[in-house]
Scaffold this motif. Structure first.
Motif, PDB file in Angstrom:
ATOM      1  N   LEU A  83       0.836  -1.194   0.000  1.00 30.43           N
ATOM      2  CA  LEU A  83       0.000   0.000   0.000  1.00 30.43           C
ATOM      3  C   LEU A  83       0.877   1.252   0.000  1.00 30.43           C
ATOM      4  O   LEU A  83       1.944   1.285   0.615  1.00 30.43           O
ATOM      5  N   TYR A  84       0.379   2.258  -0.695  1.00 31.77           N
ATOM      6  CA  TYR A  84       1.086   3.536  -0.834  1.00 31.77           C
ATOM      7  C   TYR A  84       0.260   4.652  -0.206  1.00 31.77           C
ATOM      8  O   TYR A  84      -0.974   4.585  -0.170  1.00 31.77           O
ATOM      9  N   GLY A 103      11.228   8.009  -0.417  1.00 31.18           N
ATOM     10  CA  GLY A 103      11.370   6.652   0.105  1.00 31.18           C
ATOM     11  C   GLY A 103      10.135   6.226   0.872  1.00 31.18           C
ATOM     12  O   GLY A 103       9.099   6.903   0.875  1.00 31.18           O
ATOM     13  N   PRO A 104      10.207   5.093   1.567  1.00 30.70           N
ATOM     14  CA  PRO A 104       9.047   4.552   2.289  1.00 30.70           C
ATOM     15  C   PRO A 104       8.561   5.461   3.410  1.00 30.70           C
ATOM     16  O   PRO A 104       9.343   6.186   4.030  1.00 30.70           O
ATOM     17  N   VAL A 105       7.257   5.410   3.666  1.00 30.36           N
ATOM     18  CA  VAL A 105       6.640   6.132   4.775  1.00 30.36           C
ATOM     19  C   VAL A 105       6.627   5.214   5.991  1.00 30.36           C
ATOM     20  O   VAL A 105       6.144   4.086   5.930  1.00 30.36           O
ATOM     21  N   ASN A 165       5.836   1.478   4.904  1.00 28.91           N
ATOM     22  CA  ASN A 165       6.720   0.444   5.434  1.00 28.91           C
ATOM     23  C   ASN A 165       6.120  -0.178   6.693  1.00 28.91           C
ATOM     24  O   ASN A 165       6.418   0.214   7.815  1.00 28.91           O
ATOM     25  N   HIS A 166       5.226  -1.160   6.483  1.00 31.55           N
ATOM     26  CA  HIS A 166       4.628  -1.859   7.622  1.00 31.55           C
ATOM     27  C   HIS A 166       4.008  -3.159   7.122  1.00 31.55           C
ATOM     28  O   HIS A 166       3.433  -3.193   6.009  1.00 31.55           O
ATOM     29  N   PRO A 167       4.071  -4.249   7.883  1.00 31.50           N
ATOM     30  CA  PRO A 167       3.516  -5.537   7.439  1.00 31.50           C
ATOM     31  C   PRO A 167       2.019  -5.492   7.122  1.00 31.50           C
ATOM     32  O   PRO A 167       1.549  -6.257   6.269  1.00 31.50           O
TER      33      PRO A 167
END
Length: 316
Positions: free
Chosen positions: A166-167, A181-183, A263-265
């Motif tokens: 997800l973005y 980069g990733p949040v 950035n999270h599972p």
């Protein structure tokens, strides 16, 4: 005497269309002929299946059950025909595909072009539906296969196609749009998430993500499409949570908006090709699944310039 297959087909058509006239047009028969066949089936069964009202045809409670069973019978008959015409040389004929609206428009244009090259005699009819509707239509035979999340189709067979991350997408002047980069999940605390409405698996995933992040789902706006929630995010209404296929294929076409992976599972979902257990089309569906999988991998792979930057970074 018992209802014929044709009578069952007529009854199901009336249930689907809601009017005898529309059902007759769909099947290419006269309305009096269709009405007579339905009445004959009711007489043989000894029950009223359909109430004739000014507003249209309304199924009785027993009619609902009969239609459900009729769909299963008609599907099994179609399966018999499929077994009889199976060819080892290739895939041909019409396949009915259902897909999530968050997947289909961004995967299928490329996938259908590739399928046409490989199987020129294949005809694919496509319906976009919410998860719950996909499962219902797969089970009663109105669809041969669906592109969805496998956990929502527990009594079916499936093959995984790809993982989606997800973005987050926010207005150009928002703090989330300043970074690269990733949040990180901490950056989403207190934010207002924009998501699709009830009945979409994506909305459930976004709800869990919001609870974990200390964010909340917007109560003022409930999106009907990914385009809609992205545009609302661009106007500062909140943070749109978008699946990667849409984010990479569609959202990045707008240079004024920044989309960043979360950035999270919990910010992931698995997309699969799903079909009815025991379907005679299983072997061919799996072949089609390999094409969907390859096309998705190409769409989700980073652009050449991104790969070059990653390679340079690794060398450093």
């Amino acid at each position: 005497m018992r209802p014929t297959l044709r009578q069952l087909q007529y009854i199901v058509a009336v249930a689907d269309m809601g009017r005898f006239r529309d059902a007759a047009e769909l099947l290419g028969v006269s309305q009096p002929s269709l009405s007579e066949q339905v009445s004959d089936a009711e007489a043989q069964l000894g029950v009223t299946l359909i109430e004739r009202a000014r507003t249209g045809a309304v199924l009785t409670p027993i009619g609902e059950e009969i239609v459900h069973r009729a769909r299963i019978i008609l599907t099994q008959v179609e399966d018999l025909k499929t077994v009889a015409r199976q060819s080892e040389e290739g895939i041909s004929g019409r396949y009915r595909l259902g897909t999530l609206p968050t997947i289909g428009p961004y995967l299928l244009p490329s996938a259908v072009r590739e399928l046409h090259k490989l199987y020129p005699d294949l005809r694919m009819s496509v319906r976009e539906e919410r998860t719950v509707n996909l499962d219902e239509k797969l089970n009663d035979g109105r669809l041969d296969m669906v592109i969805s999340t496998a956990e929502d189709h527990v009594h079916s067979q499936s093959m995984q196609l790809f993982d989606e991350q997800l973005y987050a997408c926010a207005a150009a002047d928002a703090s989330l749009s300043e970074g690269t980069g990733p949040v990180e999940i901490s950056e989403l605390k207190g934010k207002e998430f924009l998501s699709l409405g009830y009945g979409h698996r994506l909305s459930m995933i976004v709800q869990k993500l919001a609870e974990t992040a200390g964010a909340h789902i917007s109560t003022e706006y409930e999106g009907t499409s990914l385009d809609a929630i992205r545009q609302m995010a661009g106007m500062g209404a909140g943070v749109a949570i978008l699946p990667s296929l849409y984010a990479l294929v569609e959202a990045q076409k707008d240079p004024s908006q920044v989309v960043r992976p979360i950035n999270h599972p919990l910010a992931r979902r698995q997309i699969s090709l799903v079909w009815r257990a025991g379907s005679p089309l299983e072997a061919n569906i799996q072949k089609l699944g390999l094409v969907f999988r390859d096309v998705a991998a190409d769409l989700l792979s980073p652009p050449p310039e991104d790969r070059s930057r990653k390679e340079i970074s690794k060398r450093k």
